[in-house]
Design a protein around this motif. Structure first.
Motif, mmCIF file in Angstrom:
data_model
loop_
_atom_site.group_PDB
_atom_site.id
_atom_site.type_symbol
_atom_site.label_atom_id
_atom_site.label_comp_id
_atom_site.label_asym_id
_atom_site.label_seq_id
_atom_site.Cartn_x
_atom_site.Cartn_y
_atom_site.Cartn_z
ATOM 1 N N UNK A 311 0.852 -1.193 0.000
ATOM 2 C CA UNK A 311 0.000 0.000 0.000
ATOM 3 C C UNK A 311 0.885 1.238 0.000
ATOM 4 N N UNK A 312 0.460 2.265 -0.728
ATOM 5 C CA UNK A 312 1.214 3.525 -0.799
ATOM 6 C C UNK A 312 1.231 4.194 0.567
ATOM 7 N N UNK A 313 2.404 4.524 1.085
ATOM 8 C CA UNK A 313 2.453 5.195 2.404
ATOM 9 C C UNK A 313 1.954 6.630 2.338
ATOM 10 N N UNK A 314 1.814 7.167 1.111
ATOM 11 C CA UNK A 314 1.395 8.563 0.991
ATOM 12 C C UNK A 314 -0.124 8.708 0.956
ATOM 13 N N UNK A 315 -0.811 7.889 0.118
ATOM 14 C CA UNK A 315 -2.261 8.042 -0.026
ATOM 15 C C UNK A 315 -3.031 6.795 0.380
ATOM 16 N N UNK A 316 -2.330 5.677 0.610
ATOM 17 C CA UNK A 316 -2.992 4.463 1.065
ATOM 18 C C UNK A 316 -3.539 3.584 -0.052
ATOM 19 N N UNK A 317 -3.273 3.954 -1.334
ATOM 20 C CA UNK A 317 -3.788 3.155 -2.448
ATOM 21 C C UNK A 317 -3.056 1.803 -2.518
ATOM 22 N N UNK A 318 -3.746 0.764 -2.992
ATOM 23 C CA UNK A 318 -3.157 -0.565 -3.103
ATOM 24 C C UNK A 318 -2.149 -0.596 -4.247
ATOM 25 N N UNK A 319 -1.011 -1.262 -4.021
ATOM 26 C CA UNK A 319 0.052 -1.329 -5.019
ATOM 27 C C UNK A 319 0.226 -2.772 -5.477
ATOM 28 N N UNK A 320 0.442 -2.924 -6.787
ATOM 29 C CA UNK A 320 0.605 -4.265 -7.348
ATOM 30 C C UNK A 320 2.038 -4.491 -7.820
ATOM 31 N N UNK A 321 3.011 -3.911 -7.123
ATOM 32 C CA UNK A 321 4.417 -4.129 -7.461
ATOM 33 C C UNK A 321 5.027 -3.029 -8.305
ATOM 34 N N UNK A 322 4.297 -1.917 -8.526
ATOM 35 C CA UNK A 322 4.844 -0.816 -9.333
ATOM 36 C C UNK A 322 5.842 0.000 -8.522
ATOM 37 N N UNK A 323 6.731 0.710 -9.253
ATOM 38 C CA UNK A 323 7.717 1.560 -8.588
ATOM 39 C C UNK A 323 7.094 2.854 -8.086
ATOM 40 N N UNK A 324 6.017 3.283 -8.730
ATOM 41 C CA UNK A 324 5.341 4.526 -8.346
ATOM 42 C C UNK A 324 3.873 4.229 -8.089
ATOM 43 N N UNK A 325 3.302 4.940 -7.129
ATOM 44 C CA UNK A 325 1.895 4.736 -6.783
ATOM 45 C C UNK A 325 1.027 5.118 -7.992
ATOM 46 N N UNK A 326 0.170 4.218 -8.452
ATOM 47 C CA UNK A 326 -0.705 4.546 -9.600
ATOM 48 C C UNK A 326 -1.734 5.597 -9.269
ATOM 49 N N UNK A 327 -1.916 5.903 -7.970
ATOM 50 C CA UNK A 327 -2.936 6.886 -7.592
ATOM 51 C C UNK A 327 -2.371 8.288 -7.434
ATOM 52 N N UNK A 328 -1.268 8.416 -6.656
ATOM 53 C CA UNK A 328 -0.719 9.750 -6.395
ATOM 54 C C UNK A 328 0.661 9.983 -6.977
ATOM 55 N N UNK A 329 1.294 8.942 -7.544
ATOM 56 C CA UNK A 329 2.620 9.108 -8.154
ATOM 57 C C UNK A 329 3.773 9.040 -7.193
#
Length: 333
Positions: A311-329
Motif C-alpha cells: 500500500x502507498x504510504x502517501x495516499x494508502x492506495x493498493x500497489x501491485x508491485x509498481x515503482x510509483x503509486x498509480x494513484x498519487x505518483x
C-alpha cells in the motif's frame, strides 16, 4: 325535543377549523329551550357588551335554561326569563397548543468584522403558542373580529423575527461560522422576547426552536473546507491528495487557472522523481567504479529497486508491485 313556539336554537362552534384560534357566535337571540354544545379542546365564553359574563370549559351539552342561567345572572336578558329572547355573543376558543413552521423570507444581514456588509444568513424552525388571557384577547382582538387564525399570529411573529434573530445572533460575539452550536441559546432569547411582544393580545409563546442556519453557498463551501482541513490535520497532504483526486477523476479538466496550477505542480513532482531516478542510474553505469560487494539481498528485497510496499504510504492506495503509486505518483521503491 324542542317545540317550534319555543324558538329553540343551538349555540355551538359552527365553522370549526383546526387552524382557527377563536370563532364568535353573535347577532342572534338565545331562545328559551336553547342548548350549548362544547366540544373537546374548546372553551365557551359568554360576552355582553365586551364584558365576560361566564366561561365554560367542560365539554358536553348543556341546557341554557337549567344549567347556564345560574352562572349568567348579571345579564338582563336572563333576569327577564327570555320573555323577548336575549342577544349575547358567545366566543368559542381553541384551547390547544399550536405549532407553526417559520422561515426567514429574506437573508438577515448579521454584522461581522469579516464582511463589511454583514453576513447574510437564513434560518428556519418552529414556534408554539396558545391562548393565555381571555380578557386581553377579547379586548384587543375578539372585540373587533369574528374569528382569528393561526396565520394571523404567524404574520405578527414573522414581522419582528428578523430583528430578533439579528439581536440574538450578534449578542456577545457569537461565532458566525458555527451558529448551530448556539442555536438553543439563541432560540431561548427569541422565545422570551416574542412572548413579551405577543402577550398584549392574550397569547403566550410556549416554545421556539431554530432547526438550521443557512449560509450563502460560497460561505458554506468555505466552512466545509475549513472543517475538512481540521479533520485531516496535515494541510499539505490534503492539498496533494485533493489535486491527485481531481486529476485522476477528470474534474480538473478545463478548470482554468486552478486546474493548470495543479497540473503543473503534479508535473514538477513527476519530473523530480524522474531526475532522481536518472541520477541513481548514472551511479550504476557499467563503466563506473563498482561498489564493494554487498551481502546477498534477502528474498523480500531481491526484486528490482527493493521491496515494494503493498500500500502507498502517501495516499494508502493498493500497489501491485509498481515503482510509483498509480494513484498519487509517490515513489514506492
Amino acid at each position: 325535543m324542542f317545540f317550534k313556539n319555543q324558538f329553540a336554537n343551538v349555540v355551538e362552534w359552527e365553522e370549526f377549523r383546526e387552524d382557527m384560534i377563536f370563532w364568535k357566535w353573535r347577532n342572534r337571540e338565545i331562545k328559551k329551550g336553547s342548548k350549548l354544545i362544547i366540544r373537546p379542546g374548546q372553551d365557551a365564553i359568554f360576552v355582553d357588551n365586551g364584558r365576560i359574563e361566564g366561561v365554560f370549559k367542560d365539554e358536553g351539552e348543556y341546557s341554557i335554561d337549567s344549567e347556564i342561567i345560574p352562572f349568567l345572572s348579571t345579564l338582563k336578558g336572563f333576569k327577564f326569563g327570555f320573555n323577548s329572547g336575549m342577544r349575547v355573543e358567545v366566543l368559542f376558543v381553541n384551547t390547544k397548543e399550536f405549532t407553526v413552521r417559520w422561515g426567514t423570507q429574506n437573508p438577515v444581514l448579521i454584522p461581522t468584522p469579516q464582511l463589511p456588509g454583514g453576513m447574510p444568513i437564513r434560518a428556519n424552525g418552529t414556534f408554539n403558542f396558545k391562548v393565555a388571557d381571555y380578557v386581553t384577547l377579547i379586548d384587543k382582538i375578539a372585540g373587533m373580529r369574528d374569528s382569528y387564525l393561526v396565520e394571523d399570529v404567524k404574520i405578527r411573529i414573522t414581522s419582528v423575527l428578523d430583528q430578533l434573530l439579528m439581536k440574538w445572533i450578534s449578542r456577545e460575539g457569537k461565532n458566525m461560522f458555527n451558529l448551530q452550536a448556539n442555536a438553543h441559546e439563541i432560540a431561548g432569547g427569541i422565545r422570551d422576547d416574542l412572548d413579551m411582544q405577543i402577550m398584549d393580545i392574550g397569547i403566550s409563546i410556549t416554545g421556539f426552536n431554530v432547526m438550521s442556519f443557512n449560509y450563502p453557498p460560497e460561505i458554506q463551501a468555505m466552512i466545509n473546507k475549513t472543517a475538512s482541513h481540521e479533520m485531516i490535520g496535515d494541510l499539505s497532504k490534503y492539498q496533494q491528495v485533493s489535486m491527485t483526486d481531481g486529476m485522476t477523476s477528470g474534474k480538473m479538466q478545463g478548470g482554468g487557472a486552478a486546474s493548470d496550477m495543479a497540473g503543473m505542480m503534479m508535473g514538477m513532482n513527476i519530473a523530480k522523481e524522474m531526475m532522481d531516478n536518472m541520477g541513481q542510474g548514472k551511479v550504476n553505469k557499467p563503466d563506473a567504479p563498482k561498489a564493494p560487494t554487498a551481502p546477498a539481498a534477502s528474498p523480500a528485497a531481491s526484486d528490482e529497486g527493493g521491496a515494494k510496499p503493498n500500500f502507498c504510504p502517501n495516499c494508502g492506495a493498493k500497489n501491485a508491485g509498481a515503482n510509483f503509486c498509480p494513484n498519487c505518483g509517490h515513489k514506492l521503491a
